[in-house]
Motif scaffolding. Sequence first.
Motif, PDB file in Angstrom:
ATOM      1  N   TYR A 108      -1.515  -0.544  -4.973  1.00  2.89           N
ATOM      2  CA  TYR A 108      -0.240   0.009  -5.997  1.00  2.89           C
ATOM      3  C   TYR A 108       0.206  -1.268  -6.306  1.00  2.89           C
ATOM      4  O   TYR A 108       0.078  -2.330  -5.497  1.00  2.89           O
ATOM      5  CB  TYR A 108       0.693   0.556  -5.185  1.00  2.89           C
ATOM      6  N   ALA A 156       5.724   3.448  -1.598  1.00  2.00           N
ATOM      7  CA  ALA A 156       5.267   2.419  -2.423  1.00  2.00           C
ATOM      8  C   ALA A 156       5.506   3.120  -3.867  1.00  2.00           C
ATOM      9  O   ALA A 156       6.506   2.726  -4.720  1.00  2.00           O
ATOM     10  CB  ALA A 156       4.113   2.131  -2.552  1.00  2.00           C
ATOM     11  N   ASN A 189      -2.675   7.250   4.988  1.00  2.00           N
ATOM     12  CA  ASN A 189      -1.027   7.285   5.488  1.00  2.00           C
ATOM     13  C   ASN A 189      -0.270   7.592   4.193  1.00  2.00           C
ATOM     14  O   ASN A 189       0.100   6.497   3.633  1.00  2.00           O
ATOM     15  CB  ASN A 189      -0.981   5.684   5.879  1.00  2.00           C
ATOM     16  N   SER A 244       3.231   5.888   3.711  1.00  2.00           N
ATOM     17  CA  SER A 244       2.906   4.491   3.091  1.00  2.00           C
ATOM     18  C   SER A 244       2.995   4.528   1.623  1.00  2.00           C
ATOM     19  O   SER A 244       3.664   4.090   0.750  1.00  2.00           O
ATOM     20  CB  SER A 244       2.048   3.539   3.760  1.00  2.00           C
ATOM     21  N   CYS A 245       1.975   5.511   1.256  1.00  2.00           N
ATOM     22  CA  CYS A 245       1.781   5.544  -0.150  1.00  2.00           C
ATOM     23  C   CYS A 245       3.035   5.957  -0.855  1.00  2.00           C
ATOM     24  O   CYS A 245       3.635   5.602  -1.962  1.00  2.00           O
ATOM     25  CB  CYS A 245       0.718   6.417  -0.408  1.00  2.00           C
ATOM     26  N   GLY A 264       3.381  -5.987   2.946  1.00  2.00           N
ATOM     27  CA  GLY A 264       2.942  -5.010   3.977  1.00  2.00           C
ATOM     28  C   GLY A 264       4.266  -4.943   4.843  1.00  2.00           C
ATOM     29  O   GLY A 264       5.164  -5.712   5.131  1.00  2.00           O
ATOM     30  N   SER A 284      -3.757  -0.440  10.783  1.00  2.00           N
ATOM     31  CA  SER A 284      -3.457  -1.039   9.721  1.00  2.00           C
ATOM     32  C   SER A 284      -2.987  -2.533   9.824  1.00  2.00           C
ATOM     33  O   SER A 284      -3.045  -3.361   8.979  1.00  2.00           O
ATOM     34  CB  SER A 284      -2.295  -0.342   8.907  1.00  2.00           C
ATOM     35  N   ILE A 309       0.591  -3.781  -2.964  1.00  2.00           N
ATOM     36  CA  ILE A 309       0.661  -3.052  -1.502  1.00  2.00           C
ATOM     37  C   ILE A 309      -0.625  -2.459  -1.401  1.00  2.00           C
ATOM     38  O   ILE A 309      -1.236  -1.700  -2.451  1.00  2.00           O
ATOM     39  CB  ILE A 309       1.787  -1.832  -1.437  1.00  2.00           C
ATOM     40  N   ARG A 310      -1.405  -2.554  -0.223  1.00  2.00           N
ATOM     41  CA  ARG A 310      -2.578  -1.660   0.147  1.00  2.00           C
ATOM     42  C   ARG A 310      -1.934  -0.719   1.138  1.00  2.00           C
ATOM     43  O   ARG A 310      -1.397  -1.204   2.308  1.00  2.00           O
ATOM     44  CB  ARG A 310      -3.444  -2.618   0.604  1.00  2.00           C
ATOM     45  N   CYS A 311      -2.308   0.182   0.873  1.00  2.00           N
ATOM     46  CA  CYS A 311      -2.192   1.574   1.898  1.00  2.00           C
ATOM     47  C   CYS A 311      -3.610   2.209   2.195  1.00  2.00           C
ATOM     48  O   CYS A 311      -4.393   2.535   1.394  1.00  2.00           O
ATOM     49  CB  CYS A 311      -1.226   2.624   1.472  1.00  2.00           C
ATOM     50  N   LYS A 312      -3.516   2.633   3.611  1.00  2.00           N
ATOM     51  CA  LYS A 312      -4.739   3.442   3.944  1.00  2.00           C
ATOM     52  C   LYS A 312      -4.600   4.777   3.202  1.00  2.00           C
ATOM     53  O   LYS A 312      -3.523   5.420   3.255  1.00  2.00           O
ATOM     54  CB  LYS A 312      -4.841   3.449   5.486  1.00  2.00           C
ATOM     55  N   TYR A 362       5.903  -2.309   8.524  1.00  2.00           N
ATOM     56  CA  TYR A 362       5.568  -1.207   9.331  1.00  2.00           C
ATOM     57  C   TYR A 362       7.226  -1.022   9.742  1.00  2.00           C
ATOM     58  O   TYR A 362       7.805  -1.860  10.096  1.00  2.00           O
ATOM     59  CB  TYR A 362       4.577  -1.460  10.527  1.00  2.00           C
TER      60      TYR A 362
END
Length: 191
Positions: free
Chosen positions: A185, A157, A150, A153-154, A109, A47, A144-147, A111
């Motif tokens: 998101y 958000a 993951n 992380s979603c 972003g 990520s 927000i971009r999430c894999k 982490y």
Amino acid sequence: MYAVPPLPAPAGTPIRAARLTLRPYLPSDTTDFFRLIDENRIRLRPSFPAREAAVQSPATATQTLAQFRHDWITGRLYVLGIWHQETQQYLGDISLKPNWTPPITLEIGYYLAADAEGKGYAREALAAVTAFGFEVLQAARLLIRCKATNPRSCAVAEAVGFQPLPPRPRPWPLRAFGSSDILYYCLRRPS
């Protein structure tokens, strides 16, 4: 090319949340910053490949933190380290990348270290920078971009009120490789 920010650089005043302090990095944070990335390298690589690749030694960690300070002043990127208020333990970071073209949009972003996950810290940090993005940086919306791989992380958000956006079609040359594994998101400025 990116647009020039419409306002002066915000003060680097720490942002306080219930259990956390978020603030721009200081040169004295180099050891903690490097250690967290080095100990979580394999987890962060998918990520945050650019961050992981840039921070290969304490010397490159120092350079990265200096770049963050420059980016803050120029309005290119706002990176905040996340510390636990009570223990002063460094937990991770969260950043806001503006586009500065109306409507102002900030991409966020974040982490955390592996041992800091699952305690609500990411949710708390995201809620704190949401206010910073809307009130201080005057954003119209936050992204927000999430894999897709993951879900934590979603969930962060969504817990803060970000709404999933419809899937984006991949550029035609990449369509042969299947669907995108990125979820988007959005949170719009409250009326």
